[in-house]
Design an enzyme around this catalytic site. Sequence first.
Site, PDB file in Angstrom:
ATOM      1  N   LEU A  17     -67.818 121.632  17.889  1.00  0.00           N
ATOM      2  CA  LEU A  17     -68.918 121.304  18.811  1.00  0.00           C
ATOM      3  C   LEU A  17     -70.079 122.283  18.657  1.00  0.00           C
ATOM      4  CD1 LEU A  17     -67.518 120.476  22.364  1.00  0.00           C
ATOM      5  CD2 LEU A  17     -68.486 118.928  20.692  1.00  0.00           C
ATOM      6  N   SER A  18     -69.880 123.335  17.857  1.00  0.00           N
ATOM      7  CA  SER A  18     -70.908 124.383  17.766  1.00  0.00           C
ATOM      8  C   SER A  18     -72.267 123.863  17.283  1.00  0.00           C
ATOM      9  CB  SER A  18     -70.422 125.534  16.893  1.00  0.00           C
ATOM     10  OG  SER A  18     -69.384 126.210  17.554  1.00  0.00           O
ATOM     11  N   LYS A  67     -61.454 133.508   9.880  1.00  0.00           N
ATOM     12  CA  LYS A  67     -61.918 134.664  10.667  1.00  0.00           C
ATOM     13  C   LYS A  67     -61.437 136.018  10.133  1.00  0.00           C
ATOM     14  CE  LYS A  67     -62.390 132.318  15.111  1.00  0.00           C
ATOM     15  NZ  LYS A  67     -61.953 132.271  16.505  1.00  0.00           N
ATOM     16  N   ASN A  88     -65.990 136.273  14.196  1.00  0.00           N
ATOM     17  CA  ASN A  88     -66.426 134.894  14.470  1.00  0.00           C
ATOM     18  C   ASN A  88     -67.942 134.747  14.362  1.00  0.00           C
ATOM     19  OD1 ASN A  88     -67.440 135.900  16.881  1.00  0.00           O
ATOM     20  ND2 ASN A  88     -66.765 134.133  18.074  1.00  0.00           N
ATOM     21  N   ASP A 103     -65.405 136.337  20.771  1.00  0.00           N
ATOM     22  CA  ASP A 103     -64.364 135.564  21.464  1.00  0.00           C
ATOM     23  C   ASP A 103     -63.886 136.264  22.744  1.00  0.00           C
ATOM     24  OD1 ASP A 103     -64.274 133.386  19.755  1.00  0.00           O
ATOM     25  OD2 ASP A 103     -62.692 134.230  18.496  1.00  0.00           O
ATOM     26  N   GLY A 127     -49.296 132.638  20.941  1.00  0.00           N
ATOM     27  CA  GLY A 127     -50.030 132.718  19.674  1.00  0.00           C
ATOM     28  C   GLY A 127     -50.426 134.156  19.394  1.00  0.00           C
ATOM     29  N   ALA A 128     -50.579 134.475  18.115  1.00  0.00           N
ATOM     30  CA  ALA A 128     -50.884 135.862  17.746  1.00  0.00           C
ATOM     31  C   ALA A 128     -51.897 135.924  16.609  1.00  0.00           C
ATOM     32  CB  ALA A 128     -49.598 136.580  17.351  1.00  0.00           C
ATOM     33  N   GLY A 129     -52.843 134.995  16.603  1.00  0.00           N
ATOM     34  CA  GLY A 129     -53.887 135.005  15.579  1.00  0.00           C
ATOM     35  C   GLY A 129     -55.111 135.777  16.052  1.00  0.00           C
ATOM     36  N   GLY A 130     -56.245 135.500  15.403  1.00  0.00           N
ATOM     37  CA  GLY A 130     -57.477 136.207  15.724  1.00  0.00           C
ATOM     38  C   GLY A 130     -57.922 135.987  17.164  1.00  0.00           C
ATOM     39  N   GLY A 244     -60.786 125.321  27.268  1.00  0.00           N
ATOM     40  CA  GLY A 244     -61.586 126.282  26.506  1.00  0.00           C
ATOM     41  C   GLY A 244     -63.086 126.022  26.458  1.00  0.00           C
TER      42      GLY A 244
HETATM   43  P1  ATR Z   1     -57.155 131.714  15.482  1.00  0.00           P
HETATM   44  O1  ATR Z   1     -58.131 132.510  14.705  1.00  0.00           O
HETATM   45  O2  ATR Z   1     -57.753 130.482  16.100  1.00  0.00           O
HETATM   46  O3  ATR Z   1     -56.394 132.522  16.475  1.00  0.00           O
HETATM   47  P2  ATR Z   1     -55.044 131.827  13.559  1.00  0.00           P
HETATM   48  O4  ATR Z   1     -55.429 133.256  13.285  1.00  0.00           O
HETATM   49  O5  ATR Z   1     -54.786 130.921  12.406  1.00  0.00           O
HETATM   50  O6  ATR Z   1     -56.133 131.095  14.438  1.00  0.00           O
HETATM   51  O7  ATR Z   1     -53.731 131.868  14.518  1.00  0.00           O
HETATM   52  C1  ATR Z   1     -53.061 130.735  14.866  1.00  0.00           C
HETATM   53  C2  ATR Z   1     -51.885 131.095  15.776  1.00  0.00           C
HETATM   54  O8  ATR Z   1     -51.255 129.858  16.132  1.00  0.00           O
HETATM   55  C3  ATR Z   1     -50.806 131.949  15.144  1.00  0.00           C
HETATM   56  O9  ATR Z   1     -50.205 132.739  16.127  1.00  0.00           O
HETATM   57  C4  ATR Z   1     -49.790 130.921  14.628  1.00  0.00           C
HETATM   58  O10 ATR Z   1     -48.454 131.360  14.593  1.00  0.00           O
HETATM   59  P3  ATR Z   1     -47.880 132.248  13.338  1.00  0.00           P
HETATM   60  O11 ATR Z   1     -48.358 133.650  13.552  1.00  0.00           O
HETATM   61  O12 ATR Z   1     -46.402 132.099  13.476  1.00  0.00           O
HETATM   62  O13 ATR Z   1     -48.425 131.592  12.099  1.00  0.00           O
HETATM   63  C5  ATR Z   1     -49.898 129.876  15.712  1.00  0.00           C
HETATM   64  N1  ATR Z   1     -49.538 128.554  15.199  1.00  0.00           N
HETATM   65  C6  ATR Z   1     -50.228 127.795  14.319  1.00  0.00           C
HETATM   66  N2  ATR Z   1     -49.588 126.635  14.092  1.00  0.00           N
HETATM   67  C7  ATR Z   1     -48.462 126.669  14.839  1.00  0.00           C
HETATM   68  C8  ATR Z   1     -47.370 125.777  15.033  1.00  0.00           C
HETATM   69  N3  ATR Z   1     -47.316 124.596  14.393  1.00  0.00           N
HETATM   70  N4  ATR Z   1     -46.383 126.156  15.866  1.00  0.00           N
HETATM   71  C9  ATR Z   1     -46.427 127.334  16.515  1.00  0.00           C
HETATM   72  N5  ATR Z   1     -47.420 128.233  16.367  1.00  0.00           N
HETATM   73  C10 ATR Z   1     -48.419 127.899  15.546  1.00  0.00           C
END
Ligand code: ATR
Length: 283
Positions: A17-18, A67, A88, A103, A127-130, A244
């Site tokens: 949507l950005s 990212k 970002n 973010d 979740g543990a991503g960026g 969000g």
């Molecule tokens: P963003 O920058 O949006 O945070 P990202 O860095 O790709 O995106 O992180 C995505 C997160 O969603 C991660 O924590 C990922 O889990 P892993 O560390 O195990 O990869 C989680 N994620 C993505 N797809 C998933 C799925 N199908 N089931 C569970 N967790 C998922």
Amino acid sequence: MADKVLGIFGHPVAHSLSPAMHNHAARLLGLGYTYVAFDVRPESLRRAVESVRTLGIVGVNVTVPHKEKVARLVDKLDGDAKIVGAVNTITLKDGRLIGTNTDGVGFLRSLTEEKINPAGKTAVIIGAGGSSCSIGLSLLRAGASGITVVNRSSAGGEKLVRLLSPFGKISFVPSSSPSVADAFSEADIVVQTTPLGMKKSDPLPIANPSFFHSGQIVYDIIYAPEKTKLLKWAEKKGARTMNGLTMLVQQGSESFKTWTGQRFPEKKVLGFLKKLLKERADG
Ligand code: ATR
């Protein structure tokens, strides 16, 4: 006068949507900026980042899956980007590419908009991503008393704990662990940051959502659909829910200010996006 170019690098990026958001803001303010979605494949990322400098693009947002990689491709990291290792926002400044991350500030401001103060509260982040890392940092800085990260893989969860433990109390529980139940039951705020929930066919990002209860805030950073399956569950259990969309506007507002020096018309943009999403959902 030629338009000044802004944009977003992602893959895929068509759903973002950005472009609509920033182009609407520029139009409202009468500024000569055009914001373009660039679908950048991972193997082209380095050249795409370099092209910001080559083409004199004012700035770009960076989204999934780029990212973290972009953090290693810019000339300098500033602010939260330095801590979380994810970017970002890229800004071309005096010929140099500066990477920042809006973010965390966007997330925190979205809580403020809803009069929610995380100080003294416990949170679970799924979740543990960026995005998770930026949100965790902002919660700890705002005085959250403790964070539990729930993630599918241990590598991601443990890395996040390593990065954020200097800022406060944070621990990791694998999604498959039975102790996830306690973490969810006790949390004041639950934030969902994985992509699970964007597609109708997606499973819930947690095995059992029956731990949600009233007095809890359940926040899913997904904004389309407006209510993910997780938020529907949380609502049914009496929790207060947020999606969000406000975070999207607030992180965009901060990037826009960095690029243009202008104040983002947040309320008007939010209204515009709500209408746009409704039109899209109605097909
Ligand atoms: P963003 O920058 O949006 O945070 P990202 O860095 O790709 O995106 O992180 C995505 C997160 O969603 C991660 O924590 C990922 O889990 P892993 O560390 O195990 O990869 C989680 N994620 C993505 N797809 C998933 C799925 N199908 N089931 C569970 N967790 C998922």
